[in-house]
Scaffold this motif. Structure first.
Motif, mmCIF file in Angstrom:
data_model
loop_
_atom_site.group_PDB
_atom_site.id
_atom_site.type_symbol
_atom_site.label_atom_id
_atom_site.label_comp_id
_atom_site.label_asym_id
_atom_site.label_seq_id
_atom_site.Cartn_x
_atom_site.Cartn_y
_atom_site.Cartn_z
ATOM 1 N N GLN A 58 -2.293 24.265 54.985
ATOM 2 C CA GLN A 58 -1.913 24.443 56.392
ATOM 3 C C GLN A 58 -1.644 23.089 57.048
ATOM 4 O O GLN A 58 -0.682 22.931 57.803
ATOM 5 C CB GLN A 58 -3.000 25.191 57.157
ATOM 6 N N TRP A 59 -2.493 22.110 56.763
ATOM 7 C CA TRP A 59 -2.296 20.769 57.305
ATOM 8 C C TRP A 59 -0.973 20.188 56.821
ATOM 9 O O TRP A 59 -0.209 19.611 57.603
ATOM 10 C CB TRP A 59 -3.478 19.867 56.903
ATOM 11 N N ARG A 62 1.959 21.837 58.635
ATOM 12 C CA ARG A 62 2.046 21.374 60.022
ATOM 13 C C ARG A 62 2.559 19.936 60.077
ATOM 14 O O ARG A 62 3.424 19.600 60.882
ATOM 15 C CB ARG A 62 0.703 21.492 60.727
ATOM 16 N N GLU A 66 5.855 18.792 62.314
ATOM 17 C CA GLU A 66 5.505 18.303 63.649
ATOM 18 C C GLU A 66 6.442 17.208 64.141
ATOM 19 O O GLU A 66 6.871 17.210 65.295
ATOM 20 C CB GLU A 66 4.056 17.806 63.644
#
Length: 119
Positions: A58-59, A62, A66
């Protein structure tokens, strides 16, 4: 690992798993990047801790969406057989526009067990 234990190495001397992660992260290939981590890996970035492969994935997703940025591997250091630091120069549309980040890797079983990213 403390900075006084580190010794400079050629960036292309980093372990293959670290180089594979850095390249996958650079091209935003989450599937390849996540395969370089242990199942119970920990990533600490920007004050947040991500534990386990699902949280790390997930990191990665993202982080890939971003901001738009480029990276260049500008330095490397080693402390023992399991601790490495890759210094990446980033330029992009994030606040400040440029930064040198230290990616502090701890390896185990041929994979990344822990990654701490900090200025």
């Amino acid at each position: 690992m403390t900075d006084d234990q580190l010794r400079a190495i050629a960036p292309d001397s980093l372990p293959a798993v670290v180089l594979r992660y850095l390249e996958a992260h650079r091209v935003r290939d989450t599937a390849t990047a996540i395969a370089t981590f242990t199942d119970d890996a920990t990533v600490i970035d920007d004050g947040a801790t991500h534990r386990g492969r699902a949280a790390v994935e997930q990191w990665l997703d993202r982080a890939a969406s971003e901001f738009t940025y480029t990276t260049e591997l500008v330095g490397a250091q080693q402390a023992g057989d399991a601790h490495y630091v890759a210094t990446q120069h980033l330029e992009g549309d994030f606040p400040g526009g440029t930064v040198d980040l230290h990616y502090r890797f701890t390896l185990g079983s041929g994979l990344i067990e822990r990654l701490v990213i900090e200025p």
